[in-house]
Write a protein that holds these residues in place. Structure first.
Motif, mmCIF file in Angstrom:
data_model
loop_
_atom_site.group_PDB
_atom_site.id
_atom_site.type_symbol
_atom_site.label_atom_id
_atom_site.label_comp_id
_atom_site.label_asym_id
_atom_site.label_seq_id
_atom_site.Cartn_x
_atom_site.Cartn_y
_atom_site.Cartn_z
ATOM 1 N N THR A 159 -73.413 50.703 53.830
ATOM 2 C CA THR A 159 -73.999 51.884 53.327
ATOM 3 C C THR A 159 -73.387 52.219 52.058
ATOM 4 O O THR A 159 -73.895 53.059 51.079
ATOM 5 C CB THR A 159 -74.112 53.028 54.292
ATOM 6 O OG1 THR A 159 -72.903 53.174 54.641
ATOM 7 C CG2 THR A 159 -75.024 52.710 55.537
ATOM 8 N N LEU A 215 -75.013 52.280 48.818
ATOM 9 C CA LEU A 215 -76.095 53.281 48.348
ATOM 10 C C LEU A 215 -75.238 54.265 47.447
ATOM 11 O O LEU A 215 -74.860 55.140 48.188
ATOM 12 C CB LEU A 215 -76.585 53.916 49.669
ATOM 13 C CG LEU A 215 -77.645 52.817 50.606
ATOM 14 C CD1 LEU A 215 -77.666 53.529 51.993
ATOM 15 C CD2 LEU A 215 -78.909 52.452 49.871
ATOM 16 N N THR A 240 -77.798 59.977 45.426
ATOM 17 C CA THR A 240 -78.193 60.946 46.679
ATOM 18 C C THR A 240 -79.650 60.515 47.055
ATOM 19 O O THR A 240 -79.932 60.508 48.244
ATOM 20 C CB THR A 240 -78.170 62.250 46.002
ATOM 21 O OG1 THR A 240 -77.101 62.453 45.177
ATOM 22 C CG2 THR A 240 -78.274 63.404 47.052
ATOM 23 N N GLN A 276 -79.269 57.821 49.556
ATOM 24 C CA GLN A 276 -78.477 58.075 50.695
ATOM 25 C C GLN A 276 -79.507 59.140 51.701
ATOM 26 O O GLN A 276 -79.413 58.874 52.716
ATOM 27 C CB GLN A 276 -77.389 58.855 50.308
ATOM 28 C CG GLN A 276 -76.238 58.058 49.778
ATOM 29 C CD GLN A 276 -74.972 58.745 49.047
ATOM 30 O OE1 GLN A 276 -75.104 59.965 48.803
ATOM 31 N NE2 GLN A 276 -74.327 58.104 48.478
ATOM 32 N N GLU A 296 -80.980 58.136 55.280
ATOM 33 C CA GLU A 296 -80.724 59.004 56.323
ATOM 34 C C GLU A 296 -81.983 59.154 57.452
ATOM 35 O O GLU A 296 -82.133 58.940 58.359
ATOM 36 C CB GLU A 296 -80.466 60.443 56.056
ATOM 37 C CG GLU A 296 -80.046 61.605 56.965
ATOM 38 C CD GLU A 296 -78.758 61.509 57.705
ATOM 39 O OE1 GLU A 296 -78.053 60.762 57.244
ATOM 40 O OE2 GLU A 296 -78.613 62.205 58.734
ATOM 41 N N THR A 332 -80.880 49.277 54.230
ATOM 42 C CA THR A 332 -80.156 49.445 53.278
ATOM 43 C C THR A 332 -80.641 48.688 52.005
ATOM 44 O O THR A 332 -80.705 49.039 50.859
ATOM 45 C CB THR A 332 -78.546 49.314 53.581
ATOM 46 O OG1 THR A 332 -78.526 50.268 54.634
ATOM 47 C CG2 THR A 332 -77.746 49.458 52.295
#
Lengths: 157, 386
Positions: A26, A29, A32, A35, A39, A63
């Motif tokens: 992760t 990434l 924002t 990310q 999520e 990912t």
């Protein structure tokens, strides 16, 4: 902490005793947006109750797909864990998926001996068929060898 | 600017900081570094523990920075070793390559570079005690002077990209001139050869280039010489009596791979005849699974390497589908064989199955490759005897 307040991703990490290093992928990434999207996908995947290794595999695929620009497509065909994993695999490995489909059709349609169980499989960097035969006599064996020779001729074409 | 007296023919490699370990303070390389680089970036370490370096797993940023920080130091271990391919003899067909490591890390930046999963030092290192390496090599060469050892210096560092600093090529060529049956191989993606071209080789020095189509070079081999410059440097070497070889490795799948690798073969054929090239080795993209995280972080997923479709293979590396590998090898081999059947081609770090799919033979069944793959005395046997 009250578990009911956690989303499925948090709960899954807790249940599986995840370490930060398990999710090292992760780190790539950077934005924002990426990310946040991760999520959401992670919540979706972990709501399907994957094992530790299934979950990690799916999350790493997700990912990579996020970094490759996928968004809504990540959530398609995700009603079961198996379908979700297969869908992510197909998105990530489109050429192999396509060539495996062609190879599967070719191999499964070869003139295998009757009553033979033929199952297409990918094992790492190789794709092929697992063949199960039942032999109860010498004459069975003779017939099967003759059939397999026909298969060999077809494969070599 | 060209300082021909100093054997500087190209721009110097760029570093942010150069540290000199006490054991290297009076070395020839340190003297040369002081002459070539501004004093503001050179730091003489007072004692062994002063170094800026730390060992351990590197982050992506630390790995990138390690290319910009140089440490001149001495190496205390064994310089001369077998190629890592030889340690996977059960899984891979290995060509008896031996390596002489005179430094570590590379100032170029290829997305697929295996050093990303191999190095644990946060500095580029040049080992200044080449005299010790040559003594070690001499002991071995004297004992086995009749065997055809192939010794390469490009395993954990490019053989020539830092050679303007070290001039090690000159010492090595002169050393190997004493052992006609032994072969020295430089492996590079640079075009830095002028610093040794005035030396006479007895013909046992092979200067080799890892080559790829320009499309791959610009996308994946950052900071390296373009194909035209690599081939021009190879031509210069050939014209001065050096053997040349090419490693089409890693072959990287992309939409136009057939067209681009066909053009690459034509470019080589335009510049060289089959008889002029010692060997062409082929290898398909492969890397250790643990390397994928750093590659993804450093190069994103736009790279043809990070976005490639790779699968675990025998020997644990990630590789393309075996069928695709065989198709790529067969295609490239055909580009050469259709022009001339005398091109000497072999596969690097591949399984016997892929050899059979590509050539319908394993190397030991191929007279032109028999000598390359013939078993040699083991380095450890030599060490046990000495």
């Amino acid at each position: 902490m009250d578990n009911s307040l956690q989303n499925s991703f948090d709960q899954w990490q807790l249940e599986k005793k995840m370490k930060v290093s398990d999710l090292v992928f992760t780190q790539s990434l950077k934005t924002t947006f990426q990310q946040d999207l991760f999520e959401k996908v992670a919540i979706h995947i972990t709501s399907l109750k994957p094992s530790f290794s299934e979950g990690l595999k799916a999350l790493e695929l997700a990912t990579e797909l996020i970094l490759m620009g996928h968004q809504e497509t990540l959530f398609e065909n995700g009603s079961t864990l198996e379908a979700c994993l297969l869908h992510l695999q197909h998105l990530r490995y489109p050429h192999t998926t396509s060539s495996d489909t062609d190879l599967k059709t070719k191999l499964e349609n070869l003139p295998w001996p009757s009553q033979t169980k033929v199952k297409f499989e990918r094992r790492g960097d190789r794709a092929g068929v697992e063949v199960k035969l039942f032999i109860s006599s010498a004459s069975d064996l003779t017939k099967i060898i003759a059939s397999l020779e026909r298969v060999q001729i077809e494969i070599a074409k | 600017m060209i300082f021909t007296n100093d054997y500087i023919f190209n721009s110097l490699p760029q570093f942010d900081r150069i540290e000199i370990h006490p054991s290297s303070r009076d070395s020839e390389v340190a003297t040369r570094v002081r002459k070539l680089y501004p004093t503001s970036i050179i730091f003489d370490l007072e004692n062994e523990n002063d170094s800026n370096q730390q060992r351990g797993t590197m982050s992506a940023a630390e790995f990138s920075q390690s290319k910009r920080n140089l440490l001149l130091t001495t190496f205390k271990g064994q310089f001369f070793k077998r190629c890592p391919g030889a340690t996977q003899k059960k899984a891979l067909t290995c060509c008896n390559y031996h390596v002489l490591n005179l430094g570590s890390q590379c100032n170029m930046n290829c997305s697929y570079c295996y050093l990303q999963s191999y190095l644990n030092s946060k500095q580029t290192k040049i080992f200044t005690n080449i005299d010790v390496a040559l003594i070690e090599l001499k002991l071995m060469a004297d004992q086995f002077s009749e065997h055809s050892f192939r010794v390469g210096t490009g395993e954990v560092i490019d053989s020539l990209s830092l050679d303007q600093i070290t001039l090690y090529s000159r010492k090595l060529i002169e050393f190997f001139n004493n052992y006609p049956k032994w072969n020295l191989e430089f492996k590079t993606k640079s075009n830095f050869v002028d610093q040794f071209l005035d030396l006479k080789s007895i013909g046992n020095t092979i200067v080799s280039w890892s080559v790829n189509p320009d499309y791959i070079i610009s996308k994946e081999e950052h900071g390296t010489a373009n194909l035209t410059d690599r081939l021009a440097a190879a031509r210069k070497c050939k014209d001065r009596g050096y053997q040349v070889a090419f490693h089409i490795d890693p072959i990287i799948w992309h939409t136009d791979w057939k067209e681009n690798y066909s053009l690459l073969a034509k470019e080589i054929q335009k510049n060289f005849s089959a008889e002029e090239v010692n060997i062409i080795s082929l290898g398909a993209l492969r890397f250790q699974p643990e390397q994928r995280h750093m590659m993804r972080e450093r190069f994103g997923m736009d790279s043809l390497v990070t976005s490639s479709e790779m699968f675990p293979s025998e020997g644990n590396k990630l590789r393309y589908d075996a069928g695709l590998r065989a198709e790529m090898f067969q295609f490239v081999i055909k580009q050469f064989n259709d022009q001339n059947s005398k091109w000497n081609i072999f596969l690097c770090m591949e399984t016997p199955e892929t050899w059979l799919n590509s050539f319908e033979k394993i190397p030991i069944q191929m007279p032109e490759l028999k000598s390359v793959f013939k078993p040699l005395p083991l380095v450890r046997d030599f060490q046990n005897n000495s």
